[in-house]
Write a protein that holds these residues in place. Structure first.
Motif, mmCIF file in Angstrom:
data_model
loop_
_atom_site.group_PDB
_atom_site.id
_atom_site.type_symbol
_atom_site.label_atom_id
_atom_site.label_comp_id
_atom_site.label_asym_id
_atom_site.label_seq_id
_atom_site.Cartn_x
_atom_site.Cartn_y
_atom_site.Cartn_z
ATOM 1 N N GLU A 187 0.821 -1.214 0.000
ATOM 2 C CA GLU A 187 0.000 0.000 0.000
ATOM 3 C C GLU A 187 0.858 1.269 0.000
ATOM 4 O O GLU A 187 0.535 2.253 -0.659
ATOM 5 C CB GLU A 187 -0.920 -0.022 1.224
ATOM 6 N N THR B 95 3.544 2.000 -1.456
ATOM 7 C CA THR B 95 4.125 2.445 -2.730
ATOM 8 C C THR B 95 3.129 3.255 -3.556
ATOM 9 O O THR B 95 3.494 3.847 -4.564
ATOM 10 C CB THR B 95 4.618 1.244 -3.570
ATOM 11 N N LEU B 96 1.860 3.248 -3.117
ATOM 12 C CA LEU B 96 0.850 4.006 -3.873
ATOM 13 C C LEU B 96 0.930 5.505 -3.593
ATOM 14 O O LEU B 96 0.395 6.304 -4.343
ATOM 15 C CB LEU B 96 -0.559 3.532 -3.478
ATOM 16 N N THR C 37 -3.720 -4.593 -7.244
ATOM 17 C CA THR C 37 -3.232 -3.640 -8.251
ATOM 18 C C THR C 37 -4.405 -2.993 -8.988
ATOM 19 O O THR C 37 -4.398 -1.795 -9.260
ATOM 20 C CB THR C 37 -2.339 -4.394 -9.262
ATOM 21 N N HIS D 274 -6.485 -0.188 -7.526
ATOM 22 C CA HIS D 274 -5.741 0.863 -6.809
ATOM 23 C C HIS D 274 -4.638 1.499 -7.652
ATOM 24 O O HIS D 274 -4.602 2.712 -7.841
ATOM 25 C CB HIS D 274 -5.160 0.295 -5.510
ATOM 26 N N LEU D 275 -3.712 0.685 -8.173
ATOM 27 C CA LEU D 275 -2.596 1.251 -8.943
ATOM 28 C C LEU D 275 -3.078 1.698 -10.328
ATOM 29 O O LEU D 275 -2.694 2.768 -10.821
ATOM 30 C CB LEU D 275 -1.484 0.199 -9.066
ATOM 31 N N ARG E 65 -4.649 5.098 -10.449
ATOM 32 C CA ARG E 65 -3.650 6.174 -10.262
ATOM 33 C C ARG E 65 -2.839 6.371 -11.542
ATOM 34 O O ARG E 65 -2.549 7.487 -11.948
ATOM 35 C CB ARG E 65 -2.724 5.834 -9.101
ATOM 36 N N GLU E 66 -2.489 5.256 -12.162
ATOM 37 C CA GLU E 66 -1.679 5.369 -13.391
ATOM 38 C C GLU E 66 -2.484 6.046 -14.503
ATOM 39 O O GLU E 66 -1.946 6.867 -15.250
ATOM 40 C CB GLU E 66 -1.199 3.984 -13.833
#
Ligand code: HEM
Length: 442
Positions: free
Chosen positions: A31, A33-34, A237, A240-241, A244-245
Motif C-alpha cells: 500500500e 508504494t501508492l 493492483t 488501486h494502482l 492512479r496510473e
C-alpha cells in the motif's frame, strides 16, 4: 459469451483487461508504494511521453522528406496545410523536451530514495542507458527540420568533436557522413532517429519494466531509522494502482495538449550553411557541455570530465556500502540537512568559479601540448575536485556521516554544478558566448 438469459456477459472483457494489466504488474502491491510523493509517478509519466513520441513520430513520417532540399518544405507543408499537422508536430516537440526533464527527475527520485541498491542495481544501469538513448533521439531529431536553428545547433555540437585528439576528426566525419553537414548527415540522422533508436529504446524499456517487476515492484517506502523492509499491507493492483496510473496519464496528455496548443514548436528560416547565427548554441541539454568547453581544455571538457562523471554515476550501485537504506528519502534527517547545505554551497561556488574563469582566462587554448592541457585542463580540474572533495570531507566530519550520506552529498554537488553550468549556457551567454544577463548587458 452469452448468459442463460441470453444477455452478453461483460465478464470476459474485464478478464482480458485484468490479464493484460497483470502481465506488467503483480496482482497485489504494498500500500505504501501508492503514495504519490514516493515516486511522483515520474516513471509512468515518462512512459506516457515515450508513447506519445512514438505515436506522433509515426504520423510525422507520412509527410516528412529526409533531404536538404525538401525537408524544410515538407515540415512547412505539414505545419500549414495538413489538418492537425501543426498540432501533431507540436505534441512531438513538447513530449521530446518534457521527457528529458521528467526522466532526469525520475533519475533523481530513484537516487534520493536509495532505489539503486540491490536488487535494483542493474536496473539503474539499464535506466541510464535509456537516458542516453533518449538524449541521442532528441539530438538526431533536432536536425530533421533543417532550419537555421537545427542546422547550426547540430553543427556546433558535432563540431565540438573536432577538438578531441586523435579520433575527433574521424568521429565527426563519421557522424556527418562526410567532411561537412549535408544530405548524408540528414539521411544518417533520419535513419538513426526513426529506426535504430526507437527499436533500442522500446527493447530497453520493456527490459526496464520487467526488472522493476522482478525486484518485487518499486522500493517500499521506509521511515528513517526503521530496521529492515516494512511488512506492508498489500492491496490489489486493480483498481488501486491502475486508477492512479490512468490519472497520471490523463494529466500528462492534458499538459502536453495545452502546451502544444499555446506554444508552437520553433521553425526558423531554411538552413543557410553560409550564415551562422551569433551566438551559435547547442540544444539546451548539451549546453552544460558547451559551457564546460569555455572553461576547460577540450580534451577535458569533452572526454575526461563527461566520461569520468558517467563512469562514476553508472557504477554508483556497485560501491561497497555497509548498509542499504533503500526506500528512505535522503537517507536520514542528517542526510537531508547535509544535502541542503551542499546545494546551498555548490550554487554560489560554481557561479564564482565561472566568473573568475571568464575574467582571467576567457577561453582555454585547444592546442594539444603539455602547457595547454595543464593550464586549461588538468590544473583547473584538480582544483575543482579538491574543492568538491574537501567540502564533502568537511561535511562528513562535521556530521559524522556514513558512506551512503557522503556519496549522496558528492553526487548532489556534481549535479548542482552541472545544472549551474547548463543554466549559465542557456540563459547567461550572449553574442560571442560572452557572459550577459538574459535581458541583455553585463
Ligand atoms: C524513458 C525512460 C524511463 C522510463 C519510461 C522509466 C520507467 C520506470 C517505471 C514505470 C518505473 C516504476 C515506477 C516509478 O518508479 O516511477 C521505474 C522504476 C525504476 N527506474 Fe526507471 N524509467 C526510465 C528511466 C530511468 C533512468 C534514467 C533510471 C536511472 C538511472 C531509472 C532507474 C529506475 C530504477 C532503479 C527503478 C526502480 C525504482 C524503485 O524500485 O523504486 N529509470 N522506471
Amino acid at each position: 459469451m452469452k448468459s442463460k438469459a441470453g444477455h452478453r456477459n461483460p465478464k470476459p472483457y474485464a478478464h482480458y483487461l485484468n490479464t493484460f494489466v497483470l502481465h506488467f504488474r503483480p496482482r497485489t502491491i504494498p500500500e505504501g508504494t501508492l503514495k504519490f510523493t514516493h515516486t511522483w509517478g515520474l516513471g509512468g509519466m515518462a512512459t506516457v511521453l515515450v508513447m506519445l513520441l512514438m505515436g506522433t513520430g509515426l504520423l510525422l513520417k507520412f509527410y516528412y522528406l529526409p533531404s536538404p532540399e525538401k525537408a524544410y518544405q515538407s515540415v512547412l507543408y505539414l505545419k500549414n496545410e495538413v489538418l492537425f499537422g501543426g498540432l501533431v508536430r507540436n505534441i512531438h516537440y513538447w513530449s521530446a523536451n518534457l521527457v528529458l526533464m521528467v526522466v532526469f527527475l525520475h533519475f533523481i527520485r530513484v537516487f534520493l530514495t536509495g532505489a539503486f541498491h540491490a536488487p535494483r542495481r542493474f536496473n539503474w544501469v539499464v535506466g541510464l542507458c535509456i537516458f542516453l538513448l533518449l538524449l541521442l533521439s532528441n539530438f538526431t531529431g533536432y536536425l530533421l527540420p533543417w532550419d537555421q536553428l537545427s542546422y547550426w545547433a547540430v553543427t556546433i555540437s558535432v563540431g565540438m568533436l573536432e577538438y578531441l585528439p586523435f579520433a575527433g576528426r574521424w568521429l565527426q566525419e563519421m557522424i556527418q557522413g562526410g567532411v561537412e553537414m549535408g544530405p548524408a548527415t540528414l539521411s544518417n540522422f533520419y535513419a538513426i532517429h526513426t529506426a535504430v533508436l526507437p527499436v533500442l529504446l522500446v527493447s530497453l524499456l520493456l527490459f526496464h519494466f520487467w526488472r522493476v517487476r522482478k525486484a518485487g515492484g518499486v522500493v517500499i517506502p521506509r521511515k528513517p531509522d526503521s530496521p529492515g523492509e516494512n511488512q506492508e499491507r498489500r492491496v490489489p493492483t486493480i483498481p488501486h494502482l491502475l486508477l492512479r496510473e490512468l490519472t497520471v496519464a490523463l494529466a500528462v496528455v492534458a499538459v502536453i495538449l495545452v502546451l502544444s496548443i499555446l506554444f508552437e514548436a520553433p521553425l526558423m528560416e531554411k538552413a543557410n550553411p553560409g550564415l551562422s547565427p551569433n551566438p551559435t548554441k547547442a540544444p539546451w541539454y548539451f549546453m552544460g557541455i558547451q559551457e564546460l568547453l569555455l572553461h576547460f581544455h577540450p580534451l577535458f571538457a569533452l572526454l575526461v570530465i563527461p566520461l569520468s562523471a558517467l563512469f562514476f554515476i553508472f557504477t554508483l550501485p556497485y560501491f561497497h556500502y555497509p548498509e542499504n537504506p533503500s526506500g528512505i528519502w535522503l537517507i536520514s534527517a542528517k542526510g537531508r540537512k547535509m544535502a541542503w547545505i551542499t546545494i546551498l554551497f555548490a550554487v554560489p561556488v560554481t557561479v564564482v568559479g565561472i566568473l573568475i574563469q571568464a575574467r582571467f582566462q576567457p577561453s582555454p587554448a585547444g592546442a594539444l601540448n603539455v602547457q595547454a592541457t595543464l593550464s586549461g585542463g588538468a590544473i583547473p580540474l584538480v582544483l575543482c575536485v579538491m574543492v568538491m572533495s574537501g567540502f564533502c570531507l568537511i561535511i562528513k566530519r562535521l556530521f559524522s556521516a556514513d558512506r551512503n550520506e557522503t556519496v549522496q552529498n558528492f553526487v548532489l554537488f556534481l549535479l548542482t554544478a552541472f545544472l549551474v553550468f547548463t543554466v549559465t549556457g542557456i540563459w547567461f551567454r550572449g553574442s560571442g558566448m560572452r557572459l550577459m544577463w538574459p535581458w541583455g548587458g553585463m
